[in-house]
Design a protein around this motif. Structure first.
Motif, PDB file in Angstrom:
ATOM      1  N   UNK A  25      24.032  31.395 118.012  1.00 44.06           N
ATOM      2  CA  UNK A  25      24.806  30.391 118.746  1.00 44.06           C
ATOM      3  C   UNK A  25      24.583  28.979 118.213  1.00 44.06           C
ATOM      4  N   UNK A  26      23.554  28.787 117.386  1.00 47.87           N
ATOM      5  CA  UNK A  26      23.203  27.453 116.895  1.00 47.87           C
ATOM      6  C   UNK A  26      23.423  27.287 115.398  1.00 47.87           C
TER       7      UNK A  26
ATOM      8  N   UNK B 221      18.595  23.624 107.053  1.00 48.41           N
ATOM      9  CA  UNK B 221      19.089  24.586 106.059  1.00 48.41           C
ATOM     10  C   UNK B 221      19.172  26.000 106.619  1.00 48.41           C
ATOM     11  N   UNK B 222      18.467  26.262 107.718  1.00 49.92           N
ATOM     12  CA  UNK B 222      18.447  27.617 108.281  1.00 49.92           C
ATOM     13  C   UNK B 222      18.069  27.561 109.749  1.00 49.92           C
ATOM     14  N   UNK B 223      18.708  28.396 110.563  1.00 50.80           N
ATOM     15  CA  UNK B 223      18.381  28.547 111.975  1.00 50.80           C
ATOM     16  C   UNK B 223      18.118  30.022 112.204  1.00 50.80           C
TER      17      UNK B 223
ATOM     18  N   UNK C 105       9.919  36.425 118.447  1.00 48.28           N
ATOM     19  CA  UNK C 105      11.373  36.586 118.401  1.00 48.28           C
ATOM     20  C   UNK C 105      12.092  35.757 119.449  1.00 48.28           C
ATOM     21  N   UNK C 106      11.377  35.237 120.428  1.00 45.81           N
ATOM     22  CA  UNK C 106      12.001  34.410 121.460  1.00 45.81           C
ATOM     23  C   UNK C 106      12.022  32.936 121.082  1.00 45.81           C
TER      24      UNK C 106
ATOM     25  N   UNK D 266      17.176  41.230 116.889  1.00 48.06           N
ATOM     26  CA  UNK D 266      16.655  40.158 116.043  1.00 48.06           C
ATOM     27  C   UNK D 266      17.227  38.795 116.430  1.00 48.06           C
ATOM     28  N   UNK D 267      18.111  38.749 117.404  1.00 47.01           N
ATOM     29  CA  UNK D 267      18.715  37.495 117.850  1.00 47.01           C
ATOM     30  C   UNK D 267      18.370  37.217 119.307  1.00 47.01           C
TER      31      UNK D 267
END
Length: 98
Positions: A43-44, A93-95, A79-80, A36-37
């Motif tokens: 990393x961000x 607020x979210x990455x 996912x990429x 999922x990563x």
């Protein structure tokens, strides 16, 4: 309160203190699912809380999408692709990947 009552209270507090888990940040680092990563969102995470414009001059290895608050986005799931979600104040607020 009797002497035994105070001792039992202290013992209970010590036992509860030993049951505390690790901090939230450590758990988040350990729980990263590599599937999922794929875009490298973990990393961000340091961009959370910064202005959405702070990613303007940054070069990324994956496709990115900056999503301002209350804006329309396509529902395709990739996912990429790295997504930076903005809030009402224009801060990230979210990455996440998707």
């Amino acid at each position: 309160m009797t002497f035994y009552g105070k001792g039992a209270m202290v013992a209970a507090l010590v036992m509860l203190a030993g049951c505390q888990s690790a901090s939230h940040k450590e758990n988040a680092q350990a729980a990263v699912d590599p599937e999922m990563d794929r875009c490298g969102a973990s990393q961000y995470q340091q961009y959370v809380g910064k202005p959405l414009s702070s990613i303007d001059g940054v070069r990324f290895t994956h496709p990115i999408r900056a999503i301002p608050y209350n804006s329309a986005v396509t529902m395709d799931f990739n996912l990429n692709r790295l997504n930076f979600m903005g809030d009402q104040q224009g801060t990230i607020s979210r990455v996440y990947c998707g």
